[in-house]
Design an enzyme around this catalytic site. Structure first.
Site, PDB file in Angstrom:
ATOM      1  N   GLY A 183       0.833  -1.198   0.000  1.00 54.86           N
ATOM      2  CA  GLY A 183       0.000   0.000   0.000  1.00 54.86           C
ATOM      3  C   GLY A 183       0.865   1.244   0.000  1.00 54.86           C
ATOM      4  O   GLY A 183       1.977   1.226   0.530  1.00 54.86           O
ATOM      5  N   GLN A 235       2.949   9.997   1.091  1.00 62.07           N
ATOM      6  CA  GLN A 235       4.287   9.413   1.201  1.00 62.07           C
ATOM      7  C   GLN A 235       5.193   9.801   0.031  1.00 62.07           C
ATOM      8  O   GLN A 235       6.414   9.675   0.129  1.00 62.07           O
ATOM      9  CB  GLN A 235       4.193   7.885   1.267  1.00 62.07           C
ATOM     10  CG  GLN A 235       3.518   7.391   2.529  1.00 62.07           C
ATOM     11  CD  GLN A 235       3.360   5.882   2.493  1.00 62.07           C
ATOM     12  OE1 GLN A 235       2.377   5.375   1.969  1.00 62.07           O
ATOM     13  NE2 GLN A 235       4.324   5.160   3.028  1.00 62.07           N
ATOM     14  N   CYS A 256       5.855   0.050   7.163  1.00 61.21           N
ATOM     15  CA  CYS A 256       5.509   1.194   6.311  1.00 61.21           C
ATOM     16  C   CYS A 256       6.714   1.527   5.449  1.00 61.21           C
ATOM     17  O   CYS A 256       7.846   1.536   5.941  1.00 61.21           O
ATOM     18  CB  CYS A 256       5.156   2.398   7.198  1.00 61.21           C
ATOM     19  SG  CYS A 256       4.707   3.879   6.271  1.00 61.21           S
ATOM     20  N   LEU A 257       6.468   1.819   4.177  1.00 64.70           N
ATOM     21  CA  LEU A 257       7.568   2.182   3.279  1.00 64.70           C
ATOM     22  C   LEU A 257       8.266   3.463   3.735  1.00 64.70           C
ATOM     23  O   LEU A 257       9.426   3.680   3.392  1.00 64.70           O
ATOM     24  CB  LEU A 257       7.057   2.335   1.837  1.00 64.70           C
ATOM     25  CG  LEU A 257       6.648   1.015   1.169  1.00 64.70           C
ATOM     26  CD1 LEU A 257       5.954   1.282  -0.157  1.00 64.70           C
ATOM     27  CD2 LEU A 257       7.864   0.121   0.972  1.00 64.70           C
ATOM     28  N   HIS A 273      -4.477   1.889   7.543  1.00 63.11           N
ATOM     29  CA  HIS A 273      -3.105   2.409   7.621  1.00 63.11           C
ATOM     30  C   HIS A 273      -2.893   3.515   6.574  1.00 63.11           C
ATOM     31  O   HIS A 273      -2.355   4.584   6.888  1.00 63.11           O
ATOM     32  CB  HIS A 273      -2.125   1.235   7.404  1.00 63.11           C
ATOM     33  CG  HIS A 273      -0.683   1.613   7.315  1.00 63.11           C
ATOM     34  ND1 HIS A 273       0.249   1.236   8.259  1.00 63.11           N
ATOM     35  CD2 HIS A 273       0.000   2.342   6.385  1.00 63.11           C
ATOM     36  CE1 HIS A 273       1.433   1.717   7.907  1.00 63.11           C
ATOM     37  NE2 HIS A 273       1.310   2.392   6.770  1.00 63.11           N
ATOM     38  N   GLU A 274      -3.342   3.249   5.327  1.00 60.99           N
ATOM     39  CA  GLU A 274      -3.132   4.232   4.252  1.00 60.99           C
ATOM     40  C   GLU A 274      -4.005   5.473   4.450  1.00 60.99           C
ATOM     41  O   GLU A 274      -3.579   6.597   4.159  1.00 60.99           O
ATOM     42  CB  GLU A 274      -3.398   3.599   2.880  1.00 60.99           C
ATOM     43  CG  GLU A 274      -2.534   2.387   2.538  1.00 60.99           C
ATOM     44  CD  GLU A 274      -1.049   2.598   2.737  1.00 60.99           C
ATOM     45  OE1 GLU A 274      -0.576   3.741   2.655  1.00 60.99           O
ATOM     46  OE2 GLU A 274      -0.348   1.593   3.004  1.00 60.99           O
ATOM     47  N   HIS A 291      -2.379   7.925   6.676  1.00 61.55           N
ATOM     48  CA  HIS A 291      -1.379   8.782   6.002  1.00 61.55           C
ATOM     49  C   HIS A 291      -2.028  10.053   5.456  1.00 61.55           C
ATOM     50  O   HIS A 291      -1.460  11.137   5.553  1.00 61.55           O
ATOM     51  CB  HIS A 291      -0.718   8.036   4.841  1.00 61.55           C
ATOM     52  CG  HIS A 291       0.399   7.119   5.245  1.00 61.55           C
ATOM     53  ND1 HIS A 291       1.527   7.558   5.912  1.00 61.55           N
ATOM     54  CD2 HIS A 291       0.583   5.791   5.055  1.00 61.55           C
ATOM     55  CE1 HIS A 291       2.349   6.538   6.115  1.00 61.55           C
ATOM     56  NE2 HIS A 291       1.801   5.444   5.605  1.00 61.55           N
TER      57      HIS A 291
HETATM   58  C1  QAP Z   1       1.062  -0.753   5.025  1.00 58.89           C
HETATM   59  O1  QAP Z   1       3.165  -1.234   4.150  1.00 58.89           O
HETATM   60  C2  QAP Z   1       0.701  -2.019   5.745  1.00 58.89           C
HETATM   61  O2  QAP Z   1       9.932  -1.653   6.423  1.00 58.89           O
HETATM   62  C3  QAP Z   1       1.852  -0.989   3.759  1.00 58.89           C
HETATM   63  O3  QAP Z   1      11.874  -2.322   4.715  1.00 58.89           O
HETATM   64  C4  QAP Z   1       1.648  -2.740   6.443  1.00 58.89           C
HETATM   65  O4  QAP Z   1       3.798  -1.910   2.112  1.00 58.89           O
HETATM   66  C5  QAP Z   1      -0.580  -2.450   5.739  1.00 58.89           C
HETATM   67  C6  QAP Z   1       7.893  -2.292   3.466  1.00 58.89           C
HETATM   68  C7  QAP Z   1       1.288  -3.908   7.103  1.00 58.89           C
HETATM   69  C8  QAP Z   1      -0.938  -3.614   6.378  1.00 58.89           C
HETATM   70  C9  QAP Z   1      -0.024  -4.346   7.055  1.00 58.89           C
HETATM   71  C10 QAP Z   1       8.249  -1.958   4.742  1.00 58.89           C
HETATM   72  C11 QAP Z   1       8.905  -2.630   2.573  1.00 58.89           C
HETATM   73  C12 QAP Z   1       6.497  -2.253   3.010  1.00 58.89           C
HETATM   74  C13 QAP Z   1       9.567  -1.979   5.152  1.00 58.89           C
HETATM   75  C14 QAP Z   1       4.112  -1.674   3.258  1.00 58.89           C
HETATM   76  C15 QAP Z   1      10.581  -2.332   4.258  1.00 58.89           C
HETATM   77  C16 QAP Z   1      10.244  -2.649   2.962  1.00 58.89           C
HETATM   78  C17 QAP Z   1       5.473  -1.802   3.766  1.00 58.89           C
HETATM   79 CO    CO Z   2       2.611   3.562   5.553  1.00 59.68          CO
END
Ligand code: QAP
Ligand code: CO
Length: 177
Positions: free
Chosen positions: A46, A51, A92-93, A134-135, A138
């Site tokens: 997401g 972001q 989170c990215l 979560h999104e 943001h």
């Molecule tokens: C949000 O998160 C989310 O730390 C999206 O090193 C997360 O795509 C929603 C990511 C969990 C539901 C459950 C994170 C990639 C990606 C990192 C992501 C990383 C590389 C996170």
């Molecule tokens: Co995020």
């Protein structure tokens, strides 16, 4: 299409409030395409426009195993949340390498617009419900680490600021090669 650069916590721009989209034009389509490319490249499940430093209510999500079920949410609203809650280990990215448990409603009903401006409504549970909430946070300027204790948040801040300094210090060296 183009890869966009992702703001990293604790960048203050992650706390900007996103405005509703009013024009369903080519510019919006390009933003959505670039956000999707950036999310798939990361890879992530997401990404919110906040972001990538665009403060409009645009979200891309793909929680499918095959990475072929892109969902685009424009001006999303949660019109119902369940009373029962679940804890999910979120990342989170914008907060790379950090994961921690966050408790949220298990199920939500979402109303949003698609990229053409047509309304849609859907129910989400499981990972999709977590991801939508979560999104949407943001877009309101909220990052998941704000649900954690002050102690944890400060540790995360310090760690990411240190990494940021090291990244910046390494850049000139790379250019000189
Ligand atoms: C949000 O998160 C989310 O730390 C999206 O090193 C997360 O795509 C929603 C990511 C969990 C539901 C459950 C994170 C990639 C990606 C990192 C992501 C990383 C590389 C996170
Ligand atoms: Co995020």
């Amino acid at each position: 299409m183009a890869l966009l650069s992702i703001l990293r916590y604790p960048d203050p721009r992650l706390h900007n409030i996103a405005s509703p989209v009013t024009a369903f034009d080519e510019r919006l389509k390009k933003l959505v395409a670039d956000m999707a490319e950036t999310m798939y490249d990361a890879p992530g499940i997401g990404l919110a426009a906040t972001q990538v430093d665009v403060h409009e209510q645009v979200i891309v999500i793909d929680v499918s195993e095959a990475r072929d079920q892109l969902q685009v949410l424009i001006n999303p609203e949660i019109i119902w949340s369940s009373d029962d809650r679940q804890v999910y280990e979120e990342g989170c990215l914008s907060v790379p390498g950090i994961y921690d448990g966050v408790e949220r409603p298990s199920r939500v009903r979402v109303r949003s617009l698609d990229v053409e401006g047509y309304p849609r409504e859907f129910d989400a549970d499981g990972l999709l419900a977590v991801c939508v909430q979560h999104e949407m946070d943001h877009l309101k300027g909220k990052v998941f680490v704000e649900y954690l204790s002050l102690l944890k948040r400060n540790r995360i801040k310090t760690k990411l600021q240190k990494e940021e300094r090291e990244l910046k210090r390494d850049k000139p060296a790379m250019a000189a090669r």
